[in-house]
Write a protein that holds these residues in place. Structure first.
Motif, PDB file in Angstrom:
ATOM      1  N   VAL A   1       1.757   9.964   0.767  1.00  0.00           N
ATOM      2  CA  VAL A   1       1.486   9.914  -0.676  1.00  0.00           C
ATOM      3  C   VAL A   1      -0.016   9.873  -0.930  1.00  0.00           C
ATOM      4  O   VAL A   1      -0.537  10.554  -1.825  1.00  0.00           O
ATOM      5  CB  VAL A   1       2.190   8.699  -1.293  1.00  0.00           C
ATOM      6  CG1 VAL A   1       1.851   8.577  -2.774  1.00  0.00           C
ATOM      7  CG2 VAL A   1       3.694   8.805  -1.110  1.00  0.00           C
ATOM      8  N   ARG A   2      -0.737   9.089  -0.149  1.00  0.00           N
ATOM      9  CA  ARG A   2      -2.189   9.028  -0.298  1.00  0.00           C
ATOM     10  C   ARG A   2      -2.833  10.377  -0.017  1.00  0.00           C
ATOM     11  O   ARG A   2      -3.783  10.792  -0.694  1.00  0.00           O
ATOM     12  CB  ARG A   2      -2.754   7.957   0.626  1.00  0.00           C
ATOM     13  CG  ARG A   2      -2.326   6.543   0.282  1.00  0.00           C
ATOM     14  CD  ARG A   2      -2.626   5.578   1.399  1.00  0.00           C
ATOM     15  NE  ARG A   2      -4.022   5.573   1.761  1.00  0.00           N
ATOM     16  CZ  ARG A   2      -4.509   4.988   2.858  1.00  0.00           C
ATOM     17  NH1 ARG A   2      -3.693   4.364   3.697  1.00  0.00           N
ATOM     18  NH2 ARG A   2      -5.791   5.013   3.095  1.00  0.00           N
ATOM     19  N   PHE A   3      -2.318  11.094   0.996  1.00  0.00           N
ATOM     20  CA  PHE A   3      -2.871  12.404   1.310  1.00  0.00           C
ATOM     21  C   PHE A   3      -2.611  13.396   0.178  1.00  0.00           C
ATOM     22  O   PHE A   3      -3.503  14.175  -0.196  1.00  0.00           O
ATOM     23  CB  PHE A   3      -2.252  12.926   2.610  1.00  0.00           C
ATOM     24  CG  PHE A   3      -2.539  14.377   2.880  1.00  0.00           C
ATOM     25  CD1 PHE A   3      -3.805  14.774   3.271  1.00  0.00           C
ATOM     26  CD2 PHE A   3      -1.548  15.336   2.724  1.00  0.00           C
ATOM     27  CE1 PHE A   3      -4.085  16.112   3.509  1.00  0.00           C
ATOM     28  CE2 PHE A   3      -1.814  16.664   2.963  1.00  0.00           C
ATOM     29  CZ  PHE A   3      -3.079  17.057   3.355  1.00  0.00           C
TER      30      PHE A   3
ATOM     31  N   TYR B   1      -6.659  15.462  -6.030  1.00  0.00           N
ATOM     32  CA  TYR B   1      -7.980  15.086  -6.542  1.00  0.00           C
ATOM     33  C   TYR B   1      -9.029  16.134  -6.157  1.00  0.00           C
ATOM     34  O   TYR B   1      -9.870  16.518  -6.982  1.00  0.00           O
ATOM     35  CB  TYR B   1      -8.345  13.709  -5.995  1.00  0.00           C
ATOM     36  CG  TYR B   1      -9.736  13.247  -6.291  1.00  0.00           C
ATOM     37  CD1 TYR B   1     -10.087  12.740  -7.541  1.00  0.00           C
ATOM     38  CD2 TYR B   1     -10.731  13.298  -5.307  1.00  0.00           C
ATOM     39  CE1 TYR B   1     -11.370  12.321  -7.807  1.00  0.00           C
ATOM     40  CE2 TYR B   1     -12.015  12.875  -5.568  1.00  0.00           C
ATOM     41  CZ  TYR B   1     -12.323  12.385  -6.816  1.00  0.00           C
ATOM     42  OH  TYR B   1     -13.595  11.964  -7.067  1.00  0.00           O
TER      43      TYR B   1
ATOM     44  N   LEU C   1      -2.225  12.683  -2.979  1.00  0.00           N
ATOM     45  CA  LEU C   1      -3.114  12.326  -4.086  1.00  0.00           C
ATOM     46  C   LEU C   1      -4.542  12.796  -3.824  1.00  0.00           C
ATOM     47  O   LEU C   1      -5.234  13.261  -4.735  1.00  0.00           O
ATOM     48  CB  LEU C   1      -3.084  10.812  -4.300  1.00  0.00           C
ATOM     49  CG  LEU C   1      -1.763  10.234  -4.821  1.00  0.00           C
ATOM     50  CD1 LEU C   1      -1.855   8.716  -4.886  1.00  0.00           C
ATOM     51  CD2 LEU C   1      -1.419  10.801  -6.185  1.00  0.00           C
ATOM     52  N   ARG C   2      -4.985  12.683  -2.578  1.00  0.00           N
ATOM     53  CA  ARG C   2      -6.342  13.142  -2.251  1.00  0.00           C
ATOM     54  C   ARG C   2      -6.462  14.656  -2.384  1.00  0.00           C
ATOM     55  O   ARG C   2      -7.486  15.168  -2.857  1.00  0.00           O
ATOM     56  CB  ARG C   2      -6.700  12.691  -0.837  1.00  0.00           C
ATOM     57  CG  ARG C   2      -8.145  12.990  -0.450  1.00  0.00           C
ATOM     58  CD  ARG C   2      -8.547  12.293   0.828  1.00  0.00           C
ATOM     59  NE  ARG C   2      -7.793  12.774   1.980  1.00  0.00           N
ATOM     60  CZ  ARG C   2      -6.879  12.059   2.631  1.00  0.00           C
ATOM     61  NH1 ARG C   2      -6.585  10.838   2.208  1.00  0.00           N
ATOM     62  NH2 ARG C   2      -6.245  12.552   3.665  1.00  0.00           N
TER      63      ARG C   2
ATOM     64  N   ARG D   1       0.836  -1.191   0.000  1.00  0.00           N
ATOM     65  CA  ARG D   1       0.000   0.000   0.000  1.00  0.00           C
ATOM     66  C   ARG D   1       0.874   1.245   0.000  1.00  0.00           C
ATOM     67  O   ARG D   1       1.953   1.277   0.586  1.00  0.00           O
ATOM     68  CB  ARG D   1      -0.915  -0.003   1.229  1.00  0.00           C
ATOM     69  CG  ARG D   1      -1.870  -1.166   1.284  1.00  0.00           C
ATOM     70  CD  ARG D   1      -2.790  -1.059   2.477  1.00  0.00           C
ATOM     71  NE  ARG D   1      -3.610   0.133   2.395  1.00  0.00           N
ATOM     72  CZ  ARG D   1      -4.452   0.515   3.345  1.00  0.00           C
ATOM     73  NH1 ARG D   1      -4.595  -0.207   4.439  1.00  0.00           N
ATOM     74  NH2 ARG D   1      -5.162   1.603   3.222  1.00  0.00           N
ATOM     75  N   PRO D   2       0.448   2.296  -0.686  1.00  0.00           N
ATOM     76  CA  PRO D   2       1.271   3.506  -0.717  1.00  0.00           C
ATOM     77  C   PRO D   2       1.362   4.145   0.657  1.00  0.00           C
ATOM     78  O   PRO D   2       0.550   3.897   1.552  1.00  0.00           O
ATOM     79  CB  PRO D   2       0.529   4.400  -1.717  1.00  0.00           C
ATOM     80  CG  PRO D   2      -0.871   3.899  -1.716  1.00  0.00           C
ATOM     81  CD  PRO D   2      -0.769   2.418  -1.474  1.00  0.00           C
ATOM     82  N   ASN D   3       2.344   4.992   0.808  1.00  0.00           N
ATOM     83  CA  ASN D   3       2.550   5.678   2.071  1.00  0.00           C
ATOM     84  C   ASN D   3       1.384   6.605   2.372  1.00  0.00           C
ATOM     85  O   ASN D   3       0.685   7.076   1.470  1.00  0.00           O
ATOM     86  CB  ASN D   3       3.856   6.459   1.992  1.00  0.00           C
ATOM     87  CG  ASN D   3       4.256   7.026   3.342  1.00  0.00           C
ATOM     88  OD1 ASN D   3       3.709   6.629   4.366  1.00  0.00           O
ATOM     89  ND2 ASN D   3       5.196   7.942   3.345  1.00  0.00           N
ATOM     90  N   GLN D   4       1.181   6.874   3.666  1.00  0.00           N
ATOM     91  CA  GLN D   4       0.053   7.698   4.067  1.00  0.00           C
ATOM     92  C   GLN D   4       0.205   9.121   3.543  1.00  0.00           C
ATOM     93  O   GLN D   4      -0.772   9.756   3.140  1.00  0.00           O
ATOM     94  CB  GLN D   4      -0.067   7.711   5.589  1.00  0.00           C
ATOM     95  CG  GLN D   4      -1.325   8.409   6.105  1.00  0.00           C
ATOM     96  CD  GLN D   4      -1.465   8.309   7.610  1.00  0.00           C
ATOM     97  OE1 GLN D   4      -0.563   7.776   8.282  1.00  0.00           O
ATOM     98  NE2 GLN D   4      -2.537   8.813   8.146  1.00  0.00           N
TER      99      GLN D   4
ATOM    100  N   TYR E   1      -5.437  16.463   8.309  1.00  0.00           N
ATOM    101  CA  TYR E   1      -4.389  15.443   8.216  1.00  0.00           C
ATOM    102  C   TYR E   1      -3.359  15.575   9.347  1.00  0.00           C
ATOM    103  O   TYR E   1      -2.897  14.563   9.897  1.00  0.00           O
ATOM    104  CB  TYR E   1      -3.696  15.558   6.863  1.00  0.00           C
ATOM    105  CG  TYR E   1      -2.480  14.677   6.714  1.00  0.00           C
ATOM    106  CD1 TYR E   1      -2.605  13.309   6.541  1.00  0.00           C
ATOM    107  CD2 TYR E   1      -1.200  15.231   6.756  1.00  0.00           C
ATOM    108  CE1 TYR E   1      -1.486  12.509   6.410  1.00  0.00           C
ATOM    109  CE2 TYR E   1      -0.082  14.432   6.620  1.00  0.00           C
ATOM    110  CZ  TYR E   1      -0.229  13.075   6.451  1.00  0.00           C
ATOM    111  OH  TYR E   1       0.885  12.285   6.322  1.00  0.00           O
TER     112      TYR E   1
END
Length: 390
Positions: free
Chosen positions: A100-102, A108, A104-105, A95-98, A181
């Motif tokens: 990185v996910r933030f 988006y 991307l969000r 799973r991607p790093n937290q 976050y």
């Protein structure tokens, strides 16, 4: 001596060395055999042969054990010594790093922010585009009036304010995400409220549901409380599109303006219906997902899809509270979109929710395509048609 010279010439003639050097002589001497020393002869123990069925069973068991050892071994260990069969290491994608996910969000949300801006204007009741009649002959007897879709709404905003106008309030929206976050888990860290750890032989139980639901509720309350002032600023900056005002400019300047106009309580206007709406979605999703996991045999992927579907349905049920929160976040602001006749003056969020149900606007913005006219606008449209005909 002559006999020894004759034997040497015979050895050279047989091919041990045509040059007559020392290598042929040494090889001829090394070929001379000596008798090995006498050793005691040990008796050989011969095992009786196994029956055919038992021998086949033992060979199958050995083969299965070898396959099991190869499966348990690491990819590097299984590849050692395998020269005939090529071994390909399958890459493991975690799973991607937290962080990185933030990121991307956030990207988006920034990309689709014009649609969120149009949704907030729809929730506030601003409809600058005229509805058009449309009829489905198989399902409807009379034509119904539908409002333009959200794409047409975004195009209208761009025509009025340009490209930068469709990103009005984006700074406050991103600030709310960043604060959520960074400080969303602050209360959980202070209370040392770790996630529930299930035992090795322990299944799903009521204790785990209550523990995780309490933890998620504290996390949700903290996130809503620290990010709601930025939500108020975002709603009011978007509402300036209706009357073309410039009261709330900049992030820090808008926060100071809200405090000067309504005090610190103005920063948390509409927080209660927003918190109730999001918490009700959390409770319904958690309870129904827990029951489905206990009662229905599903895989991990099916459980994730099931939770997403339940959350979408729960969000539709609690959507009137989201509309109430948007209206109350702008209530009291010196803006044309938040004052009569565009919006009544509300003293409490319960009055706002009751008035939305009476007007038929509790679902404004829930569907961004094939939007039907609210009840109050439909009655006004009928009154205008009767006045024209008379």
């Amino acid at each position: 001596m002559a006999h020894m010279e004759y034997n040497r010439r015979d050895a050279q003639a047989e091919g041990l060395g045509f040059g007559g050097g020392g290598d042929a002589d040494n090889s001829a001497l090394m070929r001379r055999t000596t008798a090995p020393p006498m050793t005691a002869v040990q008796p050989l123990l011969v095992e009786p042969p196994l029956p055919p069925a038992r021998s086949m069973r033992s060979s199958n068991q050995q083969r299965q054990q070898a396959v099991a050892r190869d499966a348990l071994a690491s990819p590097e260990e299984s590849c050692v010594g395998s020269e005939l069969v090529p071994c390909r290491q399958v890459p493991v994608h975690g799973r991607p790093n937290q962080l990185v996910r933030f990121c991307l969000r956030v990207g988006y949300n920034a990309l689709l922010y014009p649609y969120e801006m149009a949704k907030v204007l729809i929730q506030l009741g601003h409809e600058p585009l005229q509805a058009r009649p449309f009829q489905l002959r198989l399902f409807q007897r009379r034509p119904r009036h539908f409002l333009p879709s959200v794409h047409r709404y975004v195009q209208h905003i761009q025509q009025m304010d340009g490209f930068t106008g469709i990103y009005r309030g984006l700074t406050a929206r991103l600030a709310a995400s960043i604060v959520d976050y960074l400080l969303g888990d602050l209360l959980l860290a202070v209370l040392h409220f770790a996630p529930y750890k299930r035992g090795p032989r322990q299944g799903l139980g009521l204790k785990e549901l209550c523990w995780n639901l309490t933890r998620d509720s504290l996390r949700l309350a903290t996130a809503v409380a620290i990010s709601h002032p930025f939500y108020v600023v975002m709603v009011r900056q978007i509402a300036q599109f209706v009357g073309r005002e410039r009261v709330y400019e900049g992030l820090l300047g808008s926060l100071m303006t809200v405090v000067q106009q309504q005090g610190c309580a103005g920063l948390f206007a509409g927080m209660v219906p927003r918190l109730l709406g999001e918490w009700s979605v959390l409770v319904v999703t958690s309870v129904l997902s827990h029951l489905c996991r206990r009662l229905l045999p599903m895989s991990h992927t099916q459980q994730q899809y099931n939770a997403v579907v339940i959350q979408m349905l729960a969000s539709l049920v609690a959507y009137p509270l989201e509309v109430t929160s948007a209206c109350m976040a702008g209530a009291g602001a010196p803006l044309a979109a938040c004052e009569p006749p565009n919006m009544p003056l509300y003293n409490h969020w319960v009055d706002c929710l009751t008035d939305l149900y009476a007007r038929g606007g509790q679902s404004r913005g829930a569907v961004l395509f094939w939007r039907t006219m609210p009840r109050i606008q439909l009655l006004r449209h009928k009154d205008a048609l009767t006045a024209r005909t008379s």
